[in-house]
Design a protein around this motif. Structure first.
Motif, PDB file in Angstrom:
ATOM      1  N   ILE A 180      47.058  31.599  33.275  1.00  0.00           N
ATOM      2  CA  ILE A 180      45.928  32.403  32.772  1.00  0.00           C
ATOM      3  C   ILE A 180      46.428  33.164  31.553  1.00  0.00           C
ATOM      4  N   LEU A 181      45.927  32.846  30.386  1.00  0.00           N
ATOM      5  CA  LEU A 181      46.395  33.454  29.148  1.00  0.00           C
ATOM      6  C   LEU A 181      45.244  34.127  28.406  1.00  0.00           C
ATOM      7  N   GLY A 182      45.495  35.364  27.968  1.00  0.00           N
ATOM      8  CA  GLY A 182      44.562  35.997  27.034  1.00  0.00           C
ATOM      9  C   GLY A 182      43.223  36.412  27.612  1.00  0.00           C
ATOM     10  N   ALA A 183      43.164  36.706  28.917  1.00  0.00           N
ATOM     11  CA  ALA A 183      41.872  37.086  29.505  1.00  0.00           C
ATOM     12  C   ALA A 183      41.564  38.562  29.256  1.00  0.00           C
ATOM     13  N   LYS A 184      40.292  38.869  29.026  1.00  0.00           N
ATOM     14  CA  LYS A 184      39.830  40.259  28.941  1.00  0.00           C
ATOM     15  C   LYS A 184      38.809  40.447  30.051  1.00  0.00           C
ATOM     16  N   ILE A 185      39.166  41.319  31.026  1.00  0.00           N
ATOM     17  CA  ILE A 185      38.368  41.394  32.245  1.00  0.00           C
ATOM     18  C   ILE A 185      37.946  42.834  32.540  1.00  0.00           C
ATOM     19  N   LYS A 186      36.634  43.023  32.643  1.00  0.00           N
ATOM     20  CA  LYS A 186      36.067  44.309  33.073  1.00  0.00           C
ATOM     21  C   LYS A 186      35.156  43.991  34.235  1.00  0.00           C
ATOM     22  N   THR A 187      35.477  44.551  35.411  1.00  0.00           N
ATOM     23  CA  THR A 187      34.646  44.198  36.557  1.00  0.00           C
ATOM     24  C   THR A 187      34.748  45.240  37.662  1.00  0.00           C
ATOM     25  N   GLY A 188      34.093  44.982  38.803  1.00  0.00           N
ATOM     26  CA  GLY A 188      34.027  45.959  39.877  1.00  0.00           C
ATOM     27  C   GLY A 188      35.048  45.735  40.981  1.00  0.00           C
ATOM     28  N   ASP A 189      35.726  44.590  40.975  1.00  0.00           N
ATOM     29  CA  ASP A 189      36.759  44.320  41.980  1.00  0.00           C
ATOM     30  C   ASP A 189      38.029  43.890  41.243  1.00  0.00           C
ATOM     31  N   ASP A 190      38.917  43.135  41.890  1.00  0.00           N
ATOM     32  CA  ASP A 190      40.167  42.752  41.222  1.00  0.00           C
ATOM     33  C   ASP A 190      39.894  41.993  39.915  1.00  0.00           C
ATOM     34  N   GLN A 249      42.184  29.965  29.537  1.00  0.00           N
ATOM     35  CA  GLN A 249      42.613  30.597  28.294  1.00  0.00           C
ATOM     36  C   GLN A 249      41.473  31.324  27.584  1.00  0.00           C
ATOM     37  N   ASP A 250      41.772  32.559  27.133  1.00  0.00           N
ATOM     38  CA  ASP A 250      40.822  33.354  26.347  1.00  0.00           C
ATOM     39  C   ASP A 250      39.455  33.454  27.014  1.00  0.00           C
ATOM     40  N   VAL A 251      39.491  33.789  28.290  1.00  0.00           N
ATOM     41  CA  VAL A 251      38.254  33.970  29.035  1.00  0.00           C
ATOM     42  C   VAL A 251      37.854  35.449  28.986  1.00  0.00           C
ATOM     43  N   ARG A 252      36.553  35.717  28.937  1.00  0.00           N
ATOM     44  CA  ARG A 252      36.035  37.089  28.999  1.00  0.00           C
ATOM     45  C   ARG A 252      35.224  37.226  30.269  1.00  0.00           C
ATOM     46  N   VAL A 253      35.426  38.355  30.947  1.00  0.00           N
ATOM     47  CA  VAL A 253      34.645  38.629  32.151  1.00  0.00           C
ATOM     48  C   VAL A 253      34.064  40.024  32.014  1.00  0.00           C
ATOM     49  N   SER A 254      32.792  40.171  32.329  1.00  0.00           N
ATOM     50  CA  SER A 254      32.185  41.484  32.234  1.00  0.00           C
ATOM     51  C   SER A 254      31.168  41.708  33.343  1.00  0.00           C
ATOM     52  N   ALA A 255      31.368  42.787  34.090  1.00  0.00           N
ATOM     53  CA  ALA A 255      30.416  43.222  35.122  1.00  0.00           C
ATOM     54  C   ALA A 255      30.634  44.713  35.312  1.00  0.00           C
ATOM     55  N   SER A 256      29.669  45.362  35.949  1.00  0.00           N
ATOM     56  CA  SER A 256      29.748  46.810  36.150  1.00  0.00           C
ATOM     57  C   SER A 256      30.956  47.191  37.006  1.00  0.00           C
ATOM     58  N   ARG A 257      31.527  48.358  36.714  1.00  0.00           N
ATOM     59  CA  ARG A 257      32.647  48.849  37.529  1.00  0.00           C
ATOM     60  C   ARG A 257      32.220  49.079  38.974  1.00  0.00           C
ATOM     61  N   LYS A 258      30.912  49.151  39.229  1.00  0.00           N
ATOM     62  CA  LYS A 258      30.440  49.395  40.597  1.00  0.00           C
ATOM     63  C   LYS A 258      29.983  48.120  41.293  1.00  0.00           C
ATOM     64  N   SER A 259      30.120  46.984  40.646  1.00  0.00           N
ATOM     65  CA  SER A 259      29.627  45.749  41.260  1.00  0.00           C
ATOM     66  C   SER A 259      30.571  45.299  42.373  1.00  0.00           C
ATOM     67  N   PRO A 260      30.035  44.967  43.571  1.00  0.00           N
ATOM     68  CA  PRO A 260      30.905  44.636  44.708  1.00  0.00           C
ATOM     69  C   PRO A 260      31.388  43.178  44.715  1.00  0.00           C
ATOM     70  N   ASN A 261      32.668  42.986  45.014  1.00  0.00           N
ATOM     71  CA  ASN A 261      33.253  41.640  45.179  1.00  0.00           C
ATOM     72  C   ASN A 261      33.098  40.738  43.965  1.00  0.00           C
ATOM     73  N   SER A 291      32.023  35.094  31.234  1.00  0.00           N
ATOM     74  CA  SER A 291      31.245  35.196  32.467  1.00  0.00           C
ATOM     75  C   SER A 291      30.694  36.610  32.605  1.00  0.00           C
ATOM     76  N   LEU A 292      29.375  36.706  32.713  1.00  0.00           N
ATOM     77  CA  LEU A 292      28.700  38.009  32.809  1.00  0.00           C
ATOM     78  C   LEU A 292      28.065  38.183  34.180  1.00  0.00           C
ATOM     79  N   ASN A 293      28.219  39.368  34.762  1.00  0.00           N
ATOM     80  CA  ASN A 293      27.407  39.793  35.908  1.00  0.00           C
ATOM     81  C   ASN A 293      27.284  38.747  37.009  1.00  0.00           C
ATOM     82  N   SER A 294      28.418  38.264  37.485  1.00  0.00           N
ATOM     83  CA  SER A 294      28.384  37.315  38.603  1.00  0.00           C
ATOM     84  C   SER A 294      27.856  38.025  39.855  1.00  0.00           C
ATOM     85  N   GLN A 295      27.245  37.263  40.746  1.00  0.00           N
ATOM     86  CA  GLN A 295      26.798  37.846  42.024  1.00  0.00           C
ATOM     87  C   GLN A 295      28.003  38.193  42.891  1.00  0.00           C
ATOM     88  N   LEU A 296      28.933  37.220  42.987  1.00  0.00           N
ATOM     89  CA  LEU A 296      30.200  37.433  43.706  1.00  0.00           C
ATOM     90  C   LEU A 296      31.323  37.253  42.692  1.00  0.00           C
TER      91      LEU A 296
END
Ligand SMILES: *[C@@H]1O[C@H](CO)[C@@H](O)[C@H](O)[C@H]1NC(C)=O
Length: 391
Positions: free
Chosen positions: A208-218, A182-194, A163-168
């Motif tokens: 939830i197993l094996g997730a790699k998450i970079k995002t602006g909130d939790d 399982q094995d989900v990737r999440v990527s959004a800017s560290r400054k993206s809100p919510n 999942s890339l650059n979600s609005q929320l």
């Protein structure tokens, strides 16, 4: 002579029978008119393929070949005639680039009242950058949409999705039972809100197993009414950590019980493992949590319970939290803090935190032992604990 009716049956059989998918009936979105050009609205085509799979009395697959597919806000509804629908995605699903189109829709791609749905692969491109910029500018903007949500659904698998650059929020599990992410990737800017990576609430038996998450909130947020949640092998950062809460939004609120968070790495995140509640009366509680084997790399608040949660200090309720926190264990947590206070328990004066256990915790700040701070927290420490426990 072959009679025309049995010929038709045979023809349909060969069109839909796809041996590579293990003998399931398969519905290719291209056959229902989807256009893999990223520009043509393919919502109807996806809904038609879903309707065919949902109406099948035998297990069925919706197949999305490589390409980019523009989808508007879409609800995939149960109740289906079978309980084994696979959505095999080799392409990218793209939200409208103009955030005004989804507006306040709340959800972009959502599944409601489904049972036995598995998503394999796929990229979701939420195109959130424009909306984040609008929100950052202080203009009035629509609230936006969560990229993927499952509501009131059971027996769900999400495997290998990006999942890339979600609005929320990126992924929301709400009112569900038995979900494997399982094995989900999440990527959004560290400054993206919510833009929480994965949010779980009112759900039982989520793994939830094996997730790699970079995002602006939790990276992962755990809301009221979550039971029997298992999180393992997750990499978080940037992001706001793995959080239980925020709780205490409502006076009447179900509790959070039996949560395991195991083998996680936090890199440059705002928090590591966190429990947060607003300072106001609530029936909510948190009970039976194990945080085990965590590595902190330059994390601002590696271990934190905050019962006076109020981001940006705006509209704070300013009362005492009614949320009762008990039986929380931190075991084998080590690494570096980016601030002096690496362990902070700020609990409710009405309901002090009880049964907090620290075991084999070692957190440093600038190569020195960090500090710990306790308010209204009871419990014990065992093994090596640094900073020295304040319990
Ligand atoms: C706690 O949750 C786990 C799954 O995360 C489950 O296997 C276990 O049975 C649950 N324990 C209780 C007492 O319900």
């Amino acid at each position: 002579m072959v009679n025309p009716r049995s010929f038709l049956v045979l023809a349909l059989f060969f069109i839909f029978f796809n041996p590579s998918l293990g003998g399931l009936v398969s519905f290719n979105v291209l056959d229902s008119g989807a256009k893999p050009d990223g520009k043509t609205d393919s919502t109807k085509a996806f809904l038609n393929a879903w309707a065919a799979a949902c109406g099948s009395v035998t297990p069925a697959t919706v197949y999305v070949p490589p390409g980019r597919y523009l989808l508007l806000d879409t609800i995939f509804r149960g109740q289906c005639k079978n309980r084994a629908i696979t959505i095999q995605i080799e392409g990218t699903l793209v939200a409208p680039s103009d955030y005004g189109v989804l507006g306040n829709a709340g959800n972009w791609l959502s599944f409601e009242y489904v049972d036995g749905v598995s998503i394999y692969g796929g990229i979701l491109d939420g195109q959130g950058i424009g909306l984040w910029a609008c929100k950052a500018s202080g203009k009035s903007c629509p609230s936006g949409a969560t990229s993927l949500s499952f509501t009131n659904s059971n027996n769900i698998v999400i495997n290998g999705l990006t999942s890339l650059n979600s609005q929320l929020y990126h992924i929301v599990i709400n009112g569900c039972q038995n979900v494997k992410v399982q094995d989900v990737r999440v990527s959004a800017s560290r400054k993206s809100p919510n833009t929480d990576g994965i949010h779980v609430q009112l759900s039982t038996g989520v793994t939830i197993l094996g997730a790699k998450i970079k995002t602006g909130d939790d990276c992962i947020s755990i809301g009221a009414g979550t039971n029997n949640l298992w999180i393992e092998n997750v990499a978080c950062g940037p992001g706001h950590g793995i959080s239980i809460g925020s709780l205490g939004k409502d006076l009447q609120e179900p509790g959070v019980q039996n949560v395991t968070v195991k083998t996680v790495t936090f890199t440059g995140s705002q928090n590591g493992v966190r429990i947060k509640s607003w300072g106001r009366p609530s029936s909510g509680f948190v009970k039976g949590v194990l945080f085990q084997h965590a590595l902190m790399v330059n994390v601002q608040n590696p271990i934190v319970i905050d019962q006076n949660y109020c981001p940006n200090n705006q509209g704070c309720p300013g009362e005492v939290s009614g949320v009762k926190i008990s039986d929380v264990t931190y075991q084998d947590i080590h690494g570096t803090s980016a601030t002096e206070v690496a362990v902070k328990f700020d609990c409710s004066s009405k309901n002090p935190c009880s049964g907090i256990t620290l075991q084999d915790v070692k957190l440093t700040y600038l190569n020195q032992p960090a500090d710990a701070s306790c308010v209204n927290a009871e419990g014990m420490a065992s093994g090596l604990v640094e900073p020295t426990s304040c319990l």
